[in-house]
Scaffold this motif. Sequence first.
Motif, PDB file in Angstrom:
ATOM      1  N   LEU A  37       0.871  -1.181   0.000  1.00 40.12           N
ATOM      2  CA  LEU A  37       0.000   0.000   0.000  1.00 40.12           C
ATOM      3  C   LEU A  37       0.895   1.214   0.000  1.00 40.12           C
ATOM      4  O   LEU A  37       1.985   1.177   0.566  1.00 40.12           O
ATOM      5  CB  LEU A  37      -0.804   0.115   1.280  1.00 40.12           C
TER       6      LEU A  37
ATOM      7  N   PHE B 179      -6.991  -1.168   4.183  1.00 46.23           N
ATOM      8  CA  PHE B 179      -6.457  -2.501   3.894  1.00 46.23           C
ATOM      9  C   PHE B 179      -7.461  -3.437   3.219  1.00 46.23           C
ATOM     10  O   PHE B 179      -7.086  -4.487   2.707  1.00 46.23           O
ATOM     11  CB  PHE B 179      -6.005  -3.187   5.188  1.00 46.23           C
ATOM     12  N   GLN B 180      -8.745  -3.075   3.254  1.00 49.52           N
ATOM     13  CA  GLN B 180      -9.796  -4.013   2.903  1.00 49.52           C
ATOM     14  C   GLN B 180      -9.587  -4.688   1.540  1.00 49.52           C
ATOM     15  O   GLN B 180      -9.743  -5.894   1.409  1.00 49.52           O
ATOM     16  CB  GLN B 180     -11.137  -3.270   2.931  1.00 49.52           C
ATOM     17  N   ALA B 181      -9.175  -3.887   0.540  1.00 46.84           N
ATOM     18  CA  ALA B 181      -9.008  -4.448  -0.806  1.00 46.84           C
ATOM     19  C   ALA B 181      -7.921  -5.525  -0.821  1.00 46.84           C
ATOM     20  O   ALA B 181      -8.056  -6.564  -1.467  1.00 46.84           O
ATOM     21  CB  ALA B 181      -8.666  -3.334  -1.783  1.00 46.84           C
ATOM     22  N   LEU B 182      -6.833  -5.275  -0.086  1.00 51.38           N
ATOM     23  CA  LEU B 182      -5.730  -6.231  -0.088  1.00 51.38           C
ATOM     24  C   LEU B 182      -6.065  -7.468   0.752  1.00 51.38           C
ATOM     25  O   LEU B 182      -5.614  -8.577   0.456  1.00 51.38           O
ATOM     26  CB  LEU B 182      -4.453  -5.552   0.403  1.00 51.38           C
TER      27      LEU B 182
ATOM     28  N   THR C 204      -9.015  -8.742   0.919  1.00 53.42           N
ATOM     29  CA  THR C 204      -9.843  -9.524   0.000  1.00 53.42           C
ATOM     30  C   THR C 204      -8.953 -10.337  -0.937  1.00 53.42           C
ATOM     31  O   THR C 204      -9.212 -11.503  -1.223  1.00 53.42           O
ATOM     32  CB  THR C 204     -10.745  -8.593  -0.834  1.00 53.42           C
ATOM     33  N   GLN C 205      -7.877  -9.701  -1.394  1.00 51.83           N
ATOM     34  CA  GLN C 205      -6.961 -10.391  -2.282  1.00 51.83           C
ATOM     35  C   GLN C 205      -6.256 -11.560  -1.583  1.00 51.83           C
ATOM     36  O   GLN C 205      -6.104 -12.637  -2.160  1.00 51.83           O
ATOM     37  CB  GLN C 205      -5.916  -9.402  -2.787  1.00 51.83           C
TER      38      GLN C 205
END
Lengths: 391, 304
Positions: free
Chosen positions: A202, A209-212, A214-215
Amino acid sequence: MHDDTRRRLMLASAAALALPPLVARAQGTKLRLGLMLPYTGTYAQLGVAIENGLKLAVAQAGGKLGGREVEFVRVDDESDPAKATDNVNRLVTRDKVDVLIGSVHSGVVMAMVKVARETDTLLIIPNAGAGAATGALCAPNIFRTSFSNWQPAYPLGKVMIERGHRTAVFISWKYAAGEEAAAGFKEGFTAAGGKIVKELYLPFPNVEFQALLTQIASLKPDAVSCFFSGAGAVKFVKDYAAAGLKDKIPLYGVGFLTEGVLHAQGDDAEGLLTTLHYADSLDNPRNKAFRAAYTKASNNMEPDVFAVQGYDTGLLLAQALDKVKGDLSNRAAVVAALENAVVDSPRGPWKMSRAHNPIQDIYLRRAEKGVNKVVGVAWKALEDPARGCKL
Amino acid sequence: MRWLALPFDTFAIQLLNAVQYGLLLFLVASGLTLVFGIMGVINLAHGSFYMIGAYLAWSLAEHFGNLGIAIVVGVALSLLIGAALEWLFIRRLYDRDHLYQVLLTYGLILIVEELRSIVWGDDVHAVPVPDWLAASIPLTDTLSYPVYRLWISGVCIALAIAMAFVIQRTRIGMTIRAGASNREMAQSLGIDIRFVQLVVFAVGIALAAFAGMIAAPVSSVFPGMGNQVIIICFVVVVIGGIGSVKGALVAALLIGLVDTFGKVLELEVAGIPVLPELAGMSVYVLMAIVLLWRPEGLFGKRAP
């Protein structure tokens, strides 16, 4: 009246003219330590802890180093790299300090390293882990009493393999410390037979952090390794748990993840395994004595890893200056004394590597009820590879 | 050019992340656009009140043992603080250049930060999520979604509707709009414009603090947290068009999308990795494009 005033003025001027040589001579006998640390801003507490630790070591040495009185010259570096060159030049040129000590922020330290190399001033780094300071830019007059960013990250790989994790995702901020930690972790993890599925970054200091997360959930690695500190570390650990990942994909981290923020992370940090060169709970008489003395000397503040690094800076200086009897004029002798010192630190005894970075044990710690409990030694006497250093 | 596509379920969850982040941004930025658009005051200290809100939530929740009560008391307190600031300082600046406002509100940032340090210290704190919202909904076998985040989104949507209703459909909204478009005329028609401005500024501050309060359990509470949001808030206001609440909502959602997918998509152009390497810039690239296309922002009024 007028005459009287004038006479007094003249007397005062005469006194003022007479004074400087006297002061200069007095200063000649005092050892001038230039502290360039953050006393305001995000890292203010770290600066204070380092100074308290250093002063404790000097006080325990009888208030003198190598038989000389000590004078501290303090500069608040505000963790601002833009002001760092001016600040360090002021200490070296105007204040004529004998030893430079600082700092916390890596960017500030890089400016200090540059000036120290140009002016051949002794520099001791009590925190910032920038690899170059004891790597490509290493120099005979530059020493570090803390760690390199590579150091606590490297053993994490072995620790994870030993616990059966063959694949991992590494996540951090995209900045120098994060990338150096990533390199250390990657080296250790692949050497132990692991495979890094992906590195996620990031922009610093973004905490969305949410998107990462999820990844990470869709990549399904055996485990996750990370490098975060401070408020970002609190949020990451809490978000990781809130996303339901904590019980499914074990999280590991470089020790700063749980330093000074465990109470804020609460139950979400419970059981986290981290690696660092110190732990508050280290069970040895040296550490216990240090912690008691520090708490007493610093108004009931609890010492942390930064206080230890400051303390070790004082221990190192005391030892080396005793060796040369307080005489800094013979640089080769001073450097040799610093190089050969064995520092009896609360983290365990350590000495300098050829590149002037501590060769030290890295501990494996588990977060339990708000304390980083020592589980064991993750790596005995670990030395930074100091790539690019020609010492 | 090379894309790495996402599987559909991951894509759907990322979309949820994007909307959720966008709505939170809208909540913080709405107060700023209100104060900026209606009163013409640039409040640089807006982020500081976001931080104050978070610290209020933490200390009041410790005191009352309940986040709900903490938020009610905190909003009341921040309305008072906002009104007091308007009465003491901001009131004197309406007829002055923006530069004076920037100077004053920048000074407020420094003062608020120092007061925060004196009153609450410099530690990082966590605010527990209320028990009834603490659960998570499993989405895939590895990932669950915290109910609290969904609740935040719900609150943001409700607030957006309420704001639109008040401004467009009520008498108070009408006076606010009248004051915004022509202060002297509104005054000569018998509207107490000073009082309207006091209320709008207080509400703007309270919105910032409220955003800090409901974000506290997910963002944690720490010094300088306002400085992280203030820049992105100005981006929201500029993209959306100054003073347009609808614009702020659309812009915040756009930013949520660009930021989220900028971090997770992989894009190579001519062998050079573009995303996620340049994810930190994506939002500002969006702003630059919007400003080139519509300098007044998406829903801003064209300069006469």
